[in-house]
Motif scaffolding. Structure first.
Motif, PDB file in Angstrom:
ATOM      1  N   LEU A   7      10.242   9.909   2.163  1.00  0.00           N
ATOM      2  CA  LEU A   7      10.640   8.741   1.383  1.00  0.00           C
ATOM      3  C   LEU A   7       9.625   7.631   1.602  1.00  0.00           C
ATOM      4  O   LEU A   7       9.368   7.224   2.736  1.00  0.00           O
ATOM      5  CB  LEU A   7      12.023   8.259   1.820  1.00  0.00           C
ATOM      6  N   GLY A   8       9.029   7.158   0.507  1.00  0.00           N
ATOM      7  CA  GLY A   8       8.080   6.071   0.589  1.00  0.00           C
ATOM      8  C   GLY A   8       8.569   4.870  -0.194  1.00  0.00           C
ATOM      9  O   GLY A   8       9.219   5.030  -1.229  1.00  0.00           O
ATOM     10  N   PHE A   9       8.273   3.674   0.304  1.00  0.00           N
ATOM     11  CA  PHE A   9       8.645   2.479  -0.455  1.00  0.00           C
ATOM     12  C   PHE A   9       7.676   1.342  -0.158  1.00  0.00           C
ATOM     13  O   PHE A   9       6.973   1.334   0.851  1.00  0.00           O
ATOM     14  CB  PHE A   9      10.093   2.065  -0.198  1.00  0.00           C
ATOM     15  N   ASP A  10       7.650   0.374  -1.094  1.00  0.00           N
ATOM     16  CA  ASP A  10       6.694  -0.721  -0.979  1.00  0.00           C
ATOM     17  C   ASP A  10       7.218  -1.947  -1.701  1.00  0.00           C
ATOM     18  O   ASP A  10       7.700  -1.851  -2.832  1.00  0.00           O
ATOM     19  CB  ASP A  10       5.348  -0.316  -1.581  1.00  0.00           C
ATOM     20  N   ALA A  61      12.518  13.849   6.415  1.00  0.00           N
ATOM     21  CA  ALA A  61      11.662  14.225   7.539  1.00  0.00           C
ATOM     22  C   ALA A  61      10.884  13.047   8.085  1.00  0.00           C
ATOM     23  O   ALA A  61      10.606  12.970   9.279  1.00  0.00           O
ATOM     24  CB  ALA A  61      10.686  15.325   7.120  1.00  0.00           C
ATOM     25  N   ARG A  62      10.496  12.135   7.204  1.00  0.00           N
ATOM     26  CA  ARG A  62       9.798  10.930   7.642  1.00  0.00           C
ATOM     27  C   ARG A  62       9.817   9.889   6.536  1.00  0.00           C
ATOM     28  O   ARG A  62      10.171  10.175   5.393  1.00  0.00           O
ATOM     29  CB  ARG A  62       8.373  11.222   8.095  1.00  0.00           C
ATOM     30  N   ILE A  63       9.413   8.689   6.904  1.00  0.00           N
ATOM     31  CA  ILE A  63       9.392   7.550   5.987  1.00  0.00           C
ATOM     32  C   ILE A  63       7.977   6.994   5.943  1.00  0.00           C
ATOM     33  O   ILE A  63       7.288   6.912   6.967  1.00  0.00           O
ATOM     34  CB  ILE A  63      10.370   6.452   6.469  1.00  0.00           C
ATOM     35  N   GLY A  64       7.539   6.597   4.751  1.00  0.00           N
ATOM     36  CA  GLY A  64       6.279   5.884   4.586  1.00  0.00           C
ATOM     37  C   GLY A  64       6.562   4.507   4.023  1.00  0.00           C
ATOM     38  O   GLY A  64       7.434   4.355   3.171  1.00  0.00           O
ATOM     39  N   VAL A  65       5.842   3.507   4.515  1.00  0.00           N
ATOM     40  CA  VAL A  65       6.095   2.144   4.059  1.00  0.00           C
ATOM     41  C   VAL A  65       4.775   1.406   3.857  1.00  0.00           C
ATOM     42  O   VAL A  65       3.844   1.536   4.657  1.00  0.00           O
ATOM     43  CB  VAL A  65       6.994   1.380   5.060  1.00  0.00           C
ATOM     44  N   GLY A  66       4.698   0.633   2.765  1.00  0.00           N
ATOM     45  CA  GLY A  66       3.535  -0.205   2.531  1.00  0.00           C
ATOM     46  C   GLY A  66       3.552  -1.395   3.463  1.00  0.00           C
ATOM     47  O   GLY A  66       4.532  -2.137   3.514  1.00  0.00           O
ATOM     48  N   ILE A  67       2.475  -1.591   4.228  1.00  0.00           N
ATOM     49  CA  ILE A  67       2.443  -2.635   5.248  1.00  0.00           C
ATOM     50  C   ILE A  67       1.565  -3.817   4.844  1.00  0.00           C
ATOM     51  O   ILE A  67       1.329  -4.721   5.636  1.00  0.00           O
ATOM     52  CB  ILE A  67       1.959  -2.071   6.593  1.00  0.00           C
ATOM     53  N   GLY A  68       1.080  -3.836   3.603  1.00  0.00           N
ATOM     54  CA  GLY A  68       0.226  -4.918   3.163  1.00  0.00           C
ATOM     55  C   GLY A  68      -1.235  -4.482   3.198  1.00  0.00           C
ATOM     56  O   GLY A  68      -1.530  -3.298   3.351  1.00  0.00           O
ATOM     57  N   PRO A  69      -2.138  -5.434   3.053  1.00  0.00           N
ATOM     58  CA  PRO A  69      -1.891  -6.867   2.939  1.00  0.00           C
ATOM     59  C   PRO A  69      -1.239  -7.221   1.606  1.00  0.00           C
ATOM     60  O   PRO A  69      -1.389  -6.506   0.623  1.00  0.00           O
ATOM     61  CB  PRO A  69      -3.288  -7.474   3.065  1.00  0.00           C
ATOM     62  N   GLY A  70      -0.528  -8.339   1.607  1.00  0.00           N
ATOM     63  CA  GLY A  70       0.160  -8.771   0.409  1.00  0.00           C
ATOM     64  C   GLY A  70       1.081  -9.931   0.703  1.00  0.00           C
ATOM     65  O   GLY A  70       0.818 -10.733   1.602  1.00  0.00           O
ATOM     66  N   ALA A 179       2.192   6.734  -3.765  1.00  0.00           N
ATOM     67  CA  ALA A 179       0.958   6.843  -2.990  1.00  0.00           C
ATOM     68  C   ALA A 179       1.232   6.668  -1.504  1.00  0.00           C
ATOM     69  O   ALA A 179       0.678   7.394  -0.666  1.00  0.00           O
ATOM     70  CB  ALA A 179      -0.046   5.807  -3.481  1.00  0.00           C
ATOM     71  N   VAL A 180       2.087   5.707  -1.163  1.00  0.00           N
ATOM     72  CA  VAL A 180       2.460   5.489   0.238  1.00  0.00           C
ATOM     73  C   VAL A 180       3.092   6.751   0.816  1.00  0.00           C
ATOM     74  O   VAL A 180       2.770   7.182   1.931  1.00  0.00           O
ATOM     75  CB  VAL A 180       3.419   4.290   0.353  1.00  0.00           C
ATOM     76  N   ALA A 181       3.999   7.358   0.072  1.00  0.00           N
ATOM     77  CA  ALA A 181       4.665   8.574   0.550  1.00  0.00           C
ATOM     78  C   ALA A 181       3.661   9.711   0.732  1.00  0.00           C
ATOM     79  O   ALA A 181       3.720  10.464   1.720  1.00  0.00           O
ATOM     80  CB  ALA A 181       5.763   8.985  -0.432  1.00  0.00           C
ATOM     81  N   ARG A 182       2.730   9.860  -0.210  1.00  0.00           N
ATOM     82  CA  ARG A 182       1.748  10.951  -0.123  1.00  0.00           C
ATOM     83  C   ARG A 182       0.841  10.780   1.099  1.00  0.00           C
ATOM     84  O   ARG A 182       0.524  11.755   1.790  1.00  0.00           O
ATOM     85  CB  ARG A 182       0.922  11.014  -1.401  1.00  0.00           C
ATOM     86  N   ILE A 183       0.416   9.563   1.350  1.00  0.00           N
ATOM     87  CA  ILE A 183      -0.430   9.332   2.519  1.00  0.00           C
ATOM     88  C   ILE A 183       0.360   9.527   3.805  1.00  0.00           C
ATOM     89  O   ILE A 183      -0.115  10.147   4.758  1.00  0.00           O
ATOM     90  CB  ILE A 183      -1.039   7.921   2.452  1.00  0.00           C
ATOM     91  N   ALA A 184       1.587   9.005   3.833  1.00  0.00           N
ATOM     92  CA  ALA A 184       2.425   9.150   5.028  1.00  0.00           C
ATOM     93  C   ALA A 184       2.699  10.615   5.356  1.00  0.00           C
ATOM     94  O   ALA A 184       2.801  10.990   6.532  1.00  0.00           O
ATOM     95  CB  ALA A 184       3.740   8.399   4.834  1.00  0.00           C
TER      96      ALA A 184
END
Length: 217
Positions: A7-10, A61-70, A179-184
């Protein structure tokens, strides 16, 4: 991680986005433009994405999150949510730079350019002849030495940057959350680490001008 659910979110800019991957397939996603209200919208959006895919929180299984900058507030909202969810579910949370997300699945020399306040942009180069490390730069002070053949600019400030450097403009391959989820999904998990906001500028809020209160014994 074949078939793992990521799961990715931003919420690092004027949007709120979420995406769910099963292996390398995006099986549910949401993206809504909004200048405010991400704090109220994020968790319901995550619930909607999981419900659409027919899975529960414990299936992740894991989480991806956008951390910035922003946006400071937006970054804090997403990072805090990711930390809380990871702790409660006992799964890793992986922080992903939004500039890495912009350049995901691109090819050739790329300059990721995300708009920042006051005529500036967050910039980072990928596969460029002249390395461009992550930085905050005024759009009227771009280094002309960054120009090179076949350079592509991606991001919300791509048009302005490309005009100065004589480069091409292209859209990102994926929405931010996907994109965040794919990288994570591909990042190595380092035990004991948690996602942290990536800030490149001082907070817009000014410190209080009033003197601090006097503490009496």
């Amino acid at each position: 991680m074949p078939d793992a659910l990521i799961l990715g979110f931003d919420t690092s800019a004027s949007h709120c986005g979420a995406a769910l991957l099963s292996g390398d397939r995006c099986i549910a996603a949401r993206h809504e433009e909004m200048s405010r209200g991400q704090a109220e919208r994020l968790m319901p959006m995550l619930e909607e994405v999981l419900a659409e895919a027919g899975i529960g929180w414990r299936d992740l299984a894991r989480i991806g999150v956008g951390i910035g900058p922003g946006n400071f507030t937006g970054v804090r909202i997403a990072v805090s949510a990711a930390r809380g969810l990871a702790l409660s579910l006992g799964i890793p949370a992986i922080g992903v730079s939004v500039l890495d997300a912009l350049s995901a699945d691109s090819s050739g020399p790329v300059l990721a350019a995300s708009a920042a306040p006051r005529g500036r942009a967050y910039l980072q180069g990928y596969r460029m002849a002249a390395p461009v490390t992550l930085e905050l730069c005024a759009l009227d002070a771009l280094d002309p030495d960054w120009a090179e053949p076949d350079l592509t600019c991606i991001g919300s400030a791509a048009a302005e940057v490309a005009q100065v450097l004589g480069a091409k403009v292209a859209p990102a391959a994926h929405a931010p959350a996907e994109a965040v989820a794919r990288i994570a999904a591909l990042r190595e998990v380092v035990p004991g680490t948690r996602p942290a906001p990536l800030y490149l500028r001082a907070a817009d809020a000014a410190p209080p001008s009033d003197p601090p209160p006097v503490i009496l014994d």
